[in-house]
Design a protein around this motif. Structure first.
Motif, PDB file in Angstrom:
ATOM      1  N   LYS A 627       0.838  -1.197   0.000  1.00 42.33           N
ATOM      2  CA  LYS A 627       0.000   0.000   0.000  1.00 42.33           C
ATOM      3  C   LYS A 627       0.874   1.250   0.000  1.00 42.33           C
ATOM      4  O   LYS A 627       0.519   2.268  -0.596  1.00 42.33           O
ATOM      5  CB  LYS A 627      -0.921  -0.012   1.210  1.00 42.33           C
ATOM      6  N   ARG A 628       1.988   1.144   0.686  1.00 43.00           N
ATOM      7  CA  ARG A 628       2.910   2.289   0.746  1.00 43.00           C
ATOM      8  C   ARG A 628       3.446   2.620  -0.646  1.00 43.00           C
ATOM      9  O   ARG A 628       3.544   3.786  -1.026  1.00 43.00           O
ATOM     10  CB  ARG A 628       4.064   1.959   1.684  1.00 43.00           C
ATOM     11  N   ALA A 629       3.802   1.570  -1.418  1.00 48.50           N
ATOM     12  CA  ALA A 629       4.315   1.798  -2.769  1.00 48.50           C
ATOM     13  C   ALA A 629       3.248   2.416  -3.662  1.00 48.50           C
ATOM     14  O   ALA A 629       3.533   3.314  -4.463  1.00 48.50           O
ATOM     15  CB  ALA A 629       4.814   0.486  -3.366  1.00 48.50           C
ATOM     16  N   VAL A 630       2.015   1.936  -3.535  1.00 48.22           N
ATOM     17  CA  VAL A 630       0.904   2.498  -4.325  1.00 48.22           C
ATOM     18  C   VAL A 630       0.714   3.974  -3.991  1.00 48.22           C
ATOM     19  O   VAL A 630       0.553   4.822  -4.882  1.00 48.22           O
ATOM     20  CB  VAL A 630      -0.397   1.710  -4.055  1.00 48.22           C
ATOM     21  N   ALA A 631       0.749   4.280  -2.678  1.00 51.66           N
ATOM     22  CA  ALA A 631       0.561   5.669  -2.241  1.00 51.66           C
ATOM     23  C   ALA A 631       1.714   6.549  -2.710  1.00 51.66           C
ATOM     24  O   ALA A 631       1.501   7.696  -3.130  1.00 51.66           O
ATOM     25  CB  ALA A 631       0.447   5.718  -0.717  1.00 51.66           C
ATOM     26  N   ARG A 632       2.937   6.021  -2.647  1.00 48.67           N
ATOM     27  CA  ARG A 632       4.104   6.796  -3.093  1.00 48.67           C
ATOM     28  C   ARG A 632       4.022   7.091  -4.583  1.00 48.67           C
ATOM     29  O   ARG A 632       4.312   8.205  -5.015  1.00 48.67           O
ATOM     30  CB  ARG A 632       5.393   6.030  -2.791  1.00 48.67           C
ATOM     31  N   ARG A 633       3.625   6.093  -5.397  1.00 52.28           N
ATOM     32  CA  ARG A 633       3.507   6.319  -6.840  1.00 52.28           C
ATOM     33  C   ARG A 633       2.477   7.412  -7.118  1.00 52.28           C
ATOM     34  O   ARG A 633       2.719   8.317  -7.925  1.00 52.28           O
ATOM     35  CB  ARG A 633       3.102   5.026  -7.555  1.00 52.28           C
TER      36      ARG A 633
END
Length: 653
Positions: A627-633
């Motif tokens: 979820k963190r990677a999705v939010a960062r993108r």
């Protein structure tokens, strides 16, 4: 306000002055860029601005009303919580005034309906707050066009106040923190409103502005309430003005009457103040009246924007490059497990090669340390002869030293070496006598004495070489394998990388270490049992060298009878020492050649395992985008677009 096109610039030429044209183009572009970036404080700080600061009730709203002709709300409960961005443009065209609450739609207001304006401003501030106590990102945006307005954009920050109860402490701190952050930004001009009827030592914004802009190069001081200060007498007013000029060092100061309703009324009410300014010979530093202030801030802000534009562009472009690097790692689209696994696998393997190349100098140093430790190994007493008795015996066998012999040649000066050689010779003699083998010829083939010392020699040899192996495999793990996996892994392959590292330790490093130890065990056994060397020439020369040293040294100091008795055993000691030296000469290269190839094979096996495992079904099954990677993108893509839009706004400047 949209991007200024060439057509828009051409249309703007209808205005009366070049200054108006330039101001409008620059201010519109900067305003649009700021509106795009304002919700991201770090990006918003990269845009040139002019912030208005002051304590509550110092006449800040009155000054802004004089500049803009807008009646601002006096409700301190609202005014201390939301910033107002005031966009003023000089125009002959009749346009309604607009008010925008944060990112909501602009609302048109009759610019001559003061009650409607006040009501709309309060409503916009409440909408921005949306139930919160304070807002430091979004602002209320007011746009007004009129024929007598300066071309300028001012950001009115909430007025600083002192909390009257504990419940207001947090709000007071939030306001002060916001002001400190904004005025400390080198991209911001500061329009500082200061009351003349109050000592500057009691004004908290005075200290804040001084600390943020120590040289006062970005500060414009606007002095208010001169009429109230004058009631305390001419001398008091002069002292206040002189102190402000001395303490501020501001390049420009303006005295403005906030309550005046016209320029003529202001000139009349501040006539006495103007006279005092002339008497103080400060007319070049202090100007009186709203007209002078409007002309100055338009010109100063335009210069400021032009000065800061290259810096703004550079800062935004640098941030754009940084975001592009982040998105290169994250991927601009939701990732494909197979594609990410292939990408990270390739990166890991690339790092494996570069880390291995970086490791080679340390490998050389490690090999050199092993070689030095090995060369220090020597023929040592086996402990089958009493060393103390042997030393006493040797002393009794020395010839009587003639007084003419130089002290440095006395045997006692070489006692440690001589005693050790003597003990070794006695041990050789004991072994020979105990086994009834009395050969006194130079070493040829197998000998029991040599076997005994080879057995003793391989024990420290084994310790040295096995430490070398432990060091090599430890360094391969810490300096090659782990950095390669860490640098090649991404958030998506983090779990797979943990499993991969465990697999490599077990199937490559542990297995490789086990094979290396087996090789060393085999080598140690060969050294221990093999009493033959093909390097006969080196063996003979080394033995002869030891014998010559004996003849010149210890041999010349012994009684002839004892020398005759012990010489065969001394010579056998020299033969064994020469044989061990021959082995020490050969072993480092043998070990180095083997482990250079072993490390190369280890590297190839590691490379193969990385490729096989990362593309396996079990590995790919562990790859889920966090979820963190999705939010960062999402954050980076939005930020990237904002920056591109902002750069587009200023592209023609």
């Amino acid at each position: 306000m949209g991007t200024m096109t060439n057509a828009a610039i051409a249309d703007a030429e209808s205005f009366s002055t070049t200054t108006t044209l330039k101001s409008k183009v620059y201010f519109n572009a900067i305003d649009s860029a700021h509106e795009i970036l304002e919700t991201d404080r770090e990006l918003a700080k990269k845009v040139p601005s002019c912030v208005v600061v002051g304590m509550q009730s110092v006449g800040k709203s009155a000054i802004l009303s004089r500049i803009s002709g807008i009646s601002f709300p006096q409700d301190s409960e609202v005014c201390t919580r939301v910033a107002i961005e005031l966009r003023l443009r000089r125009s002959k065209e009749v346009k309604p005034m607009t008010i925008k609450a944060g990112n909501l739609t602009r609302v048109e207001i009759d610019k001559d309906d003061h009650d409607a304006i006040e009501s709309a401003l309060k409503d916009a501030q409440l909408k921005v707050l949306s139930g919160r106590d304070f807002e430091d990102k979004l602002s209320v945006k007011v746009e007004k066009d009129d024929v007598d307005l300066p071309e300028v954009t001012l950001i009115d920050l909430p007025g600083v106040f002192f909390a009257k109860d504990n419940g207001s402490d947090d709000l007071e701190k939030m306001v002060k923190d916001m002001i400190q952050e904004r005025v400390a930004n080198e991209m911001a001009l500061i329009l500082h409103v200061v009351p003349l009827n109050q000592d500057t030592d009691t004004i908290s914004t005075w200290r804040t502005v001084r600390e943020a802009d120590d040289e006062q190069k970005r500060t414009i001081s606007v002095l208010t309430k001169a009429d109230l200060a004058l009631k305390s007498g001419k001398d008091n007013l002069q002292k206040r003005i002189q102190k402000i000029m001395r303490d501020s060092g501001s390049s420009e100061c303006f005295i403005v009457h906030g309550a005046a309703t016209s320029i003529e009324q202001e000139e009349s009410q501040l006539a006495a103040v103007s006279k005092y300014i002339e008497e103080l010979d400060l007319q070049d530093s202090i100007q009186v009246g709203i007209k002078a202030l409007n002309e100055y801030i338009e010109d100063r802000m335009l210069k400021h924007i032009k000065e800061k534009l290259p810096e703004m562009r550079g800062l935004l472009e640098n941030e754009l490059h940084r975001i592009d690097r982040e998105l290169s790692d994250l991927g601009r689209k939701p990732f494909s497990p197979l594609a990410v696994s292939r990408r990270d696998s390739e990166v890991m393997r690339q790092h494996l090669v570069t880390e291995y190349e970086s490791f080679l100098p340390e490998y050389r140093r490690c090999t050199e340390r092993m070689t030095q430790a090995l060369f220090k190994l020597d023929m040592e007493p086996l402990g089958i002869v009493d060393a103390t008795e042997a030393n006493s015996l040797l002393k009794s066998k020395y010839k009587i030293i003639h007084p003419s012999i130089h002290p440095s040649n006395h045997p006692s000066n070489h006692s440690v070496v001589y005693y050790k050689s003597h003990v070794l010779a006695l041990e050789v003699k004991k072994i020979s006598e105990d086994t009834r083998v009395m050969l006194n010829v130079p070493y040829v083939g197998q000998r029991l004495e040599l076997e005994r010392w080879l057995e003793a020699f391989v024990k420290p040899l084994e310790q040295v070489v096995k430490k070398y192996i432990e060091d090599l495999f430890s360094m391969f793990n810490s300096e090659i394998l782990q950095p390669s996996l860490r640098k090649g892994s991404s958030d998506f392959t983090k779990v797979a990388t943990i499993h991969l590292e465990a697999l490599l330790r077990k199937e490559v490093i542990v297995a490789g270490r086990r094979d290396a130890m087996a090789y060393i065990d085999h080598m140690i056994q060969a050294v221990k049992t093999n009493t033959f060397t093909t390097n006969d020439h080196y063996l003979s020369d080394t033995t002869t060298g030891f014998q010559d040293d004996f003849k010149k040294g210890l041999g010349s100091a012994l009684h002839d009878s004892y020398k005759l008795e012990m010489q065969p055993y001394f010579y056998l000691v020299f033969g064994i020492r020469a044989f061990l030296k021959t082995r020490k000469k050969m072993l480092p290269d043998t070990i180095q050649l083997h482990f250079t190839k072993a490390l190369g094979d280890l590297l190839k096996e590691t490379d193969k395992k990385i490729g096989d495992y990362m593309m396996s079904e079990s590995s790919i099954a562990t790859m889920k985008e966090s979820k963190r990677a999705v939010a960062r993108r999402k954050l980076y893509l939005e930020r990237e677009q904002k920056i591109k839009d902002a750069l587009d706004e200023i592209s023609l400047l």
